[in-house]
Scaffold this motif. Sequence first.
Motif, PDB file in Angstrom:
ATOM      1  N   GLN A  45       0.964  -1.140   0.005  1.00 16.81           N
ATOM      2  CA  GLN A  45       0.025   0.133  -0.086  1.00 16.81           C
ATOM      3  C   GLN A  45       0.951   1.246   0.160  1.00 16.81           C
ATOM      4  O   GLN A  45       1.940   1.313   0.669  1.00 16.81           O
ATOM      5  N   ILE A  46       0.642   2.309  -0.583  1.00 20.98           N
ATOM      6  CA  ILE A  46       1.179   3.660  -0.636  1.00 20.98           C
ATOM      7  C   ILE A  46       0.171   4.434   0.380  1.00 20.98           C
ATOM      8  O   ILE A  46      -0.873   4.544   0.393  1.00 20.98           O
TER       9      ILE A  46
ATOM     10  N   LYS B 199       4.773  10.562  -0.492  1.00 18.92           N
ATOM     11  CA  LYS B 199       4.199   9.245  -0.559  1.00 18.92           C
ATOM     12  C   LYS B 199       5.095   7.997  -0.695  1.00 18.92           C
ATOM     13  O   LYS B 199       6.212   8.267  -1.268  1.00 18.92           O
ATOM     14  N   VAL B 200       5.030   6.967   0.372  1.00 22.88           N
ATOM     15  CA  VAL B 200       5.968   5.889   0.262  1.00 22.88           C
ATOM     16  C   VAL B 200       5.046   4.596   0.368  1.00 22.88           C
ATOM     17  O   VAL B 200       4.083   4.599   0.624  1.00 22.88           O
TER      18      VAL B 200
ATOM     19  N   ASP C  94       8.143   0.583   3.827  1.00 25.23           N
ATOM     20  CA  ASP C  94       9.202   1.436   3.843  1.00 25.23           C
ATOM     21  C   ASP C  94       9.128   2.823   5.002  1.00 25.23           C
ATOM     22  O   ASP C  94      10.208   3.419   5.402  1.00 25.23           O
ATOM     23  N   TRP C  95       7.741   2.810   5.692  1.00 19.95           N
ATOM     24  CA  TRP C  95       7.592   3.927   6.417  1.00 19.95           C
ATOM     25  C   TRP C  95       8.510   4.041   7.602  1.00 19.95           C
ATOM     26  O   TRP C  95       9.033   5.098   8.227  1.00 19.95           O
TER      27      TRP C  95
ATOM     28  N   ARG D 275      11.755   2.947   7.961  1.00 20.85           N
ATOM     29  CA  ARG D 275      13.086   3.225   7.658  1.00 20.85           C
ATOM     30  C   ARG D 275      13.213   4.443   7.120  1.00 20.85           C
ATOM     31  O   ARG D 275      13.957   5.144   7.527  1.00 20.85           O
ATOM     32  N   CYS D 276      12.136   5.205   6.587  1.00 21.96           N
ATOM     33  CA  CYS D 276      12.081   6.459   6.176  1.00 21.96           C
ATOM     34  C   CYS D 276      12.193   7.233   7.496  1.00 21.96           C
ATOM     35  O   CYS D 276      12.926   8.276   7.684  1.00 21.96           O
ATOM     36  N   ARG D 277      11.268   7.187   8.503  1.00 23.16           N
ATOM     37  CA  ARG D 277      11.366   7.825   9.915  1.00 23.16           C
ATOM     38  C   ARG D 277      12.914   7.544  10.326  1.00 23.16           C
ATOM     39  O   ARG D 277      13.352   8.633  10.771  1.00 23.16           O
ATOM     40  N   GLU D 278      13.412   6.539  10.510  1.00 21.26           N
ATOM     41  CA  GLU D 278      15.080   6.388  10.745  1.00 21.26           C
ATOM     42  C   GLU D 278      15.932   7.230  10.117  1.00 21.26           C
ATOM     43  O   GLU D 278      16.697   7.923  10.650  1.00 21.26           O
ATOM     44  N   ILE D 279      15.714   7.462   8.818  1.00 23.30           N
ATOM     45  CA  ILE D 279      16.653   8.130   7.963  1.00 23.30           C
ATOM     46  C   ILE D 279      16.399   9.691   8.219  1.00 23.30           C
ATOM     47  O   ILE D 279      17.364  10.423   8.634  1.00 23.30           O
ATOM     48  N   ILE D 280      15.222   9.958   8.387  1.00 22.58           N
ATOM     49  CA  ILE D 280      14.850  11.453   8.757  1.00 22.58           C
ATOM     50  C   ILE D 280      15.533  11.652  10.084  1.00 22.58           C
ATOM     51  O   ILE D 280      16.115  12.882  10.474  1.00 22.58           O
TER      52      ILE D 280
END
Length: 79
Positions: A6-7, A57-58, A62-63, A65-70
């Motif tokens: 899901q996006i 949108k992701v 990946d949500w 991992r996105c949070r960790e990167i930011i």
Amino acid sequence: MHKEEQIVTFETYFDPMLAEIIRAKLEANDIPCFLADENMSIIYPAYNQGGGGIKLKVFARDWERCREIINNDEEMGND
């Protein structure tokens, strides 16, 4: 469709430049993503607030991992 496929909206931005910076940062980390409602906020700036801003949108998978990167990005001021 599986939940991981899901996006989802990762974050919403009211600054087009910041949205582009975050998108580029995620793509540099091999995370597929795109911006939604970006053109409307540029053409009609008043739409940016009323329309809910620019949505990054992701894939749901990946949500986190996105949070960790930011959160770990020192350039973004998140020590």
